[in-house]
Write an enzyme that holds these catalytic residues in place. Structure first.
Site, PDB file in Angstrom:
ATOM      1  NE  ARG A  13       7.645  11.039  18.776  1.00 55.67           N
ATOM      2  CZ  ARG A  13       6.679  11.414  18.119  1.00 55.67           C
ATOM      3  NH1 ARG A  13       6.353  10.581  16.962  1.00 55.67           N
ATOM      4  NH2 ARG A  13       5.482  12.230  18.384  1.00 55.67           N
ATOM      5  CG  HIS A  16      -2.625   6.880  -3.668  1.00 56.93           C
ATOM      6  ND1 HIS A  16      -3.193   6.725  -2.501  1.00 56.93           N
ATOM      7  CD2 HIS A  16      -3.039   5.646  -4.223  1.00 56.93           C
ATOM      8  CE1 HIS A  16      -3.889   5.654  -2.250  1.00 56.93           C
ATOM      9  NE2 HIS A  16      -3.938   4.937  -3.240  1.00 56.93           N
ATOM     10  CG  HIS A  76      -8.943   7.524  -2.798  1.00 57.92           C
ATOM     11  ND1 HIS A  76      -7.856   8.426  -2.892  1.00 57.92           N
ATOM     12  CD2 HIS A  76      -8.483   6.419  -1.837  1.00 57.92           C
ATOM     13  CE1 HIS A  76      -7.019   8.093  -2.074  1.00 57.92           C
ATOM     14  NE2 HIS A  76      -7.191   6.831  -1.243  1.00 57.92           N
ATOM     15  CE  LYS A 104      -4.192   4.224  -7.991  1.00 58.48           C
ATOM     16  NZ  LYS A 104      -2.985   3.183  -8.109  1.00 58.48           N
ATOM     17  CE  LYS A 112      -9.910  -1.363   4.463  1.00 58.06           C
ATOM     18  NZ  LYS A 112      -8.758  -1.384   3.496  1.00 58.06           N
TER      19      LYS A 112
END
Length: 509
Positions: A59, A196, A258, A200, A359
């Site tokens: 945009r 992703h 993952h 690896k 986390k």
């Protein structure tokens, strides 16, 4: 015998044909941090086709020059390209092939301008559409691409493919709906659902480690393996992603994609040949063998969830999740999750797989730890005061990519004393040079049309079919709070209890 290197499973430095990469969300964080640096490194390694170009779409009204400036800034910040941007010949050459189209993703005219730009830049080559945009915009952009005729290839050389980032849906129903929308305009062979982690080096090397070495496959089963632990730990908190994370949580954000991918690579049977279909079929078999995570009769789960409270990480005091900007003070979104999985298969019957991710943990690491059974008879217990530790195989996914093996050895001296020792393989020391970033590998594979390292539609739906019942069970609990763990600590007591019930414990990292 086939001469197609992708059919034969051979990846001997192939180079894509003429390609235009169209990045939707060109001004976004993913593009700046990952995609543009990956393109630069591919170009430095001479892996991009001679006729390669980029069209950025977003945009923001920045124009070609603005997009090229963003590219150079990205390289300085995330690819360690120093000095005056024009002095780097690779960056200069790549920047000259970058173009920009601005507009609203809801406006059909934007897609007509993208089509015109493709025709003007590279009318004879293929086009790879990368959706580096919020997940809620996937369906709309895919529909618009189809309506503009951008999803159909006029010839094999003018192929059309689309890369879709995770999360692919938010539950089983939305994943199925998104698959239906995608398949209305793109064949499955044109769709590359990116994860992703699969790019690896160590994850890819897991296939080689298992199936190219005769010494490991004979023990890769329930007779010799006691259990498997898969850990994905982060030291960071929610950072600037509170709006997304509040609706996702650790189970959606990490486990559904993952960790399920890592588990399937560990548990899969050998494919007949190293082909995309062969590998993905066997991964799918492993996923389908996982027992349900929710007991239908009792509604109980084999899943523990928790949320980080205030604490200390890397010597700095950090707030609790509920005190983070953009997070509800009454949030019950999980920032840590631990699961116990059981597979109904001949190879893995009775071998539990323990998964954990969170986390604000003490260390950033992702690893697969495969613990072997103890020797059937401890013949050294009369002469050695130390007990024998079980052998351990550790696949280090990040940050120090490599493989380690723990085994027992005699301590030097006159007494028979045993101690565990580690034998380590690291990519950096064994092969030298830098390890390619995951996005370099995955972008190149998508240009080549090799889907081996990408998620197939049925894998995504099968993964959600395991995870969605857990979220449904949590929603019926209507809990006002969930267990907490202090930031900088490894896990809540409930996660330790999950393994203690089996007489096991989490590996100390």
């Amino acid at each position: 015998m086939s001469s197609n290197p992708l059919q034969d499973g051979l990846r001997l430095e192939p180079t894509p044909g003429p390609t235009t990469l169209v990045i939707f969300g060109a001004s976004g964080d993913l593009t700046r941090r990952k995609l543009l640096p990956a393109l630069y490194k591919l170009s430095r390694g001479q892996r991009l086709p001679a006729r390669f170009s980029v069209i950025g779409v977003s945009r923001d009204a920045m124009g070609d020059d603005g997009f090229r400036t963003l590219f150079r800034e990205s390289l300085r910040e995330f690819a360690d390209v120093k000095g005056v941007p024009g002095e780097d010949a690779v960056a200069k050459s790549l920047a000259e092939r970058m173009h920009y189209v601005s507009g609203d993703f809801n406006d059909p005219a934007l897609f007509e301008r993208v089509s015109a730009a493709l025709q003007g830049i590279n009318s004879e080559g293929g086009a790879l559409f990368y959706l580096a945009i919020p997940p809620g915009a996937y369906a709309n952009v895919i529909e618009r691409l189809g309506a503009a005729g951008l999803s159909k290839a006029a010839s094999p050389e003018q192929w059309r493919r689309v890369i879709v980032e995770k999360p692919f849906g938010t539950d089983l129903d939305t994943a199925r709906e998104l698959n239906q929308i995608v398949h209305r305009h793109f064949d499955e062979a044109q769709v590359f659902r990116i994860d992703h982690y699969l790019g690896k080096e160590t994850v890819q090397n897991l296939l080689v480690f298992r199936f190219a070495n005769g010494m490991f496959e004979p023990i890769w089963n329930r007779r010799y393996i006691d259990h498997v632990q898969i850990t994905a730990a982060e030291t960071v908190g929610v950072e600037q992603r509170a709006r997304y994370y509040e609706g996702a949580g650790a189970l959606r954000d990490m486990v559904q994609n993952h960790l399920m991918q890592l588990l399937s690579l560990v548990a899969m049977e050998p494919p007949i040949a190293f082909t995309a279909d062969g590998v993905r079929d066997r991964k799918m078999d492993a996923l389908l063998s996982i027992q349900p995570l929710v007991d239908e009769s009792s509604g109980t789960t084999q899943v523990v969830r928790a949320q980080y409270a205030a604490g200390w990480v890397a010597g700095a005091e950090v707030p609790g999740y509920r005190e983070e900007p953009g997070v509800s003070p009454a949030s019950t979104t999980e920032t840590f999750v631990a699961l116990r999985m059981q597979l109904d298969s001949w190879r893995w019957a009775g071998v539990p797989f323990y998964l954990r991710t969170g986390k604000r943990l003490p260390k950033r690491t992702t690893e697969i730890a495969i613990q072997l059974r103890r020797p059937p008879l401890e013949i050294f217990k009369r002469v050695s005061p130390t007990s024998v530790a079980p052998n351990l195989l550790i696949i280090n996914v990040q940050p120090d990519e490599g493989i380690s093996v723990r085994f027992e050895a005699k301590l030097p001296g006159t007494r028979m004393q045993l101690a565990p020792v580690m034998m380590n393989f690291r990519y950096g020391t064994a092969f030298g040079g830098s390890v390619p970033e995951a996005y370099e590998t995955l972008l190149l594979d998508a240009m080549l049309g090799d889907p081996t390292l990408f998620a197939r539609h049925d894998f995504v739906e099968a993964s959600w079919s395991l995870i969605t019942p857990v979220h449904d069970a949590w929603s019926t609990e209507q809990a006002a709070a969930i267990p907490t763990y202090e930031a900088g600590e490894w896990a809540p007591a409930e996660a330790d209890a999950l393994m203690a019930r089996d007489g096991r414990r989490w590996r100390t990292l």
